[in-house]
Design a protein around this motif. Structure first.
Motif, PDB file in Angstrom:
ATOM      1  N   ARG A 179       5.130   8.670  -3.985  1.00 16.60           N
ATOM      2  CA  ARG A 179       4.846  10.058  -3.616  1.00 16.60           C
ATOM      3  C   ARG A 179       5.239  10.315  -2.162  1.00 16.60           C
ATOM      4  O   ARG A 179       6.083  11.148  -1.904  1.00 16.60           O
ATOM      5  N   LEU A 204      -4.894   1.082  -8.244  1.00 12.93           N
ATOM      6  CA  LEU A 204      -4.631   2.471  -7.873  1.00 12.93           C
ATOM      7  C   LEU A 204      -5.925   3.263  -7.900  1.00 12.93           C
ATOM      8  O   LEU A 204      -6.837   2.937  -8.658  1.00 12.93           O
ATOM      9  N   SER A 259       1.423   5.473  -1.720  1.00 14.26           N
ATOM     10  CA  SER A 259       0.994   6.503  -2.667  1.00 14.26           C
ATOM     11  C   SER A 259       2.048   6.682  -3.748  1.00 14.26           C
ATOM     12  O   SER A 259       3.228   6.464  -3.526  1.00 14.26           O
ATOM     13  N   LEU A 275      -3.589   1.066  -3.731  1.00 20.74           N
ATOM     14  CA  LEU A 275      -4.557   0.318  -2.939  1.00 20.74           C
ATOM     15  C   LEU A 275      -4.109  -1.109  -2.680  1.00 20.74           C
ATOM     16  O   LEU A 275      -4.386  -1.673  -1.625  1.00 20.74           O
ATOM     17  N   ILE A 314       0.852  -1.187   0.000  1.00 22.70           N
ATOM     18  CA  ILE A 314       0.000   0.000   0.000  1.00 22.70           C
ATOM     19  C   ILE A 314       0.886   1.233   0.000  1.00 22.70           C
ATOM     20  O   ILE A 314       2.080   1.140   0.280  1.00 22.70           O
ATOM     21  N   ASP A 361      -1.768  12.785  -7.711  1.00 21.70           N
ATOM     22  CA  ASP A 361      -1.838  12.104  -6.422  1.00 21.70           C
ATOM     23  C   ASP A 361      -2.599  10.795  -6.585  1.00 21.70           C
ATOM     24  O   ASP A 361      -3.783  10.796  -6.945  1.00 21.70           O
ATOM     25  N   GLU A 385      -3.344   6.809  -4.873  1.00 21.92           N
ATOM     26  CA  GLU A 385      -3.236   5.867  -3.768  1.00 21.92           C
ATOM     27  C   GLU A 385      -2.931   4.488  -4.339  1.00 21.92           C
ATOM     28  O   GLU A 385      -3.604   4.029  -5.264  1.00 21.92           O
TER      29      GLU A 385
END
Length: 132
Positions: free
Chosen positions: A98, A79, A38, A62, A36, A58, A60
């Protein structure tokens, strides 16, 4: 089997960092238990496509799954973008962390994963061998 928990820092290339970590651990076969975090850039190849889709923004991470070995990583990810739209597929080089990526690898001590051409699929596919 041993576990290798990792925290990847901002700017790391997801695929390259996982390959480097496995190599530094002296492993030749591993699979992703959990992933998990970013990303600020994702390069994903969708099913049945040859081209790689690039998304910047941006994102995530997942979920992450796949295998790592001498033939390189074979990873798939799900994502979500900043609007909550979810997409996923084959992770290509250039997926950039990120803020963080928290990954748990399971390293298989007595095996080696390689990738070899499979005439039936036309792709380099996983081959599992015992370490000599």
């Amino acid at each position: 089997m041993k576990t290798l928990p990792l925290r990847l820092n901002p700017g790391a290339d997801l695929r390259a960092a996982l390959s480097t970590a496995l190599s530094a651990f002296h492993g030749e076969a591993a699979f992703v238990v959990s992933g998990i975090g970013s990303l600020c850039e994702a390069r994903i190849r969708f099913a049945g496509r040859e081209d790689v889709h690039c998304v910047v923004g941006d994102l995530e991470l997942l979920s992450l799954s796949g295998t790592l070995g001498a033939g390189g990583p074979h990873l798939h990810a799900s994502l979500a973008d900043a609007d909550g739209r979810v997409f996923g597929g084959h992770v290509a080089p250039g997926c950039i962390v990120r803020t963080t990526a928290e990954i748990l690898l399971a390293v298989l001590d007595e095996l080696r994963f390689t990738r070899e051409h499979d005439a039936a699929t036309g792709y380099a596919e996983l081959v599992v061998r015992p370490l000599s």
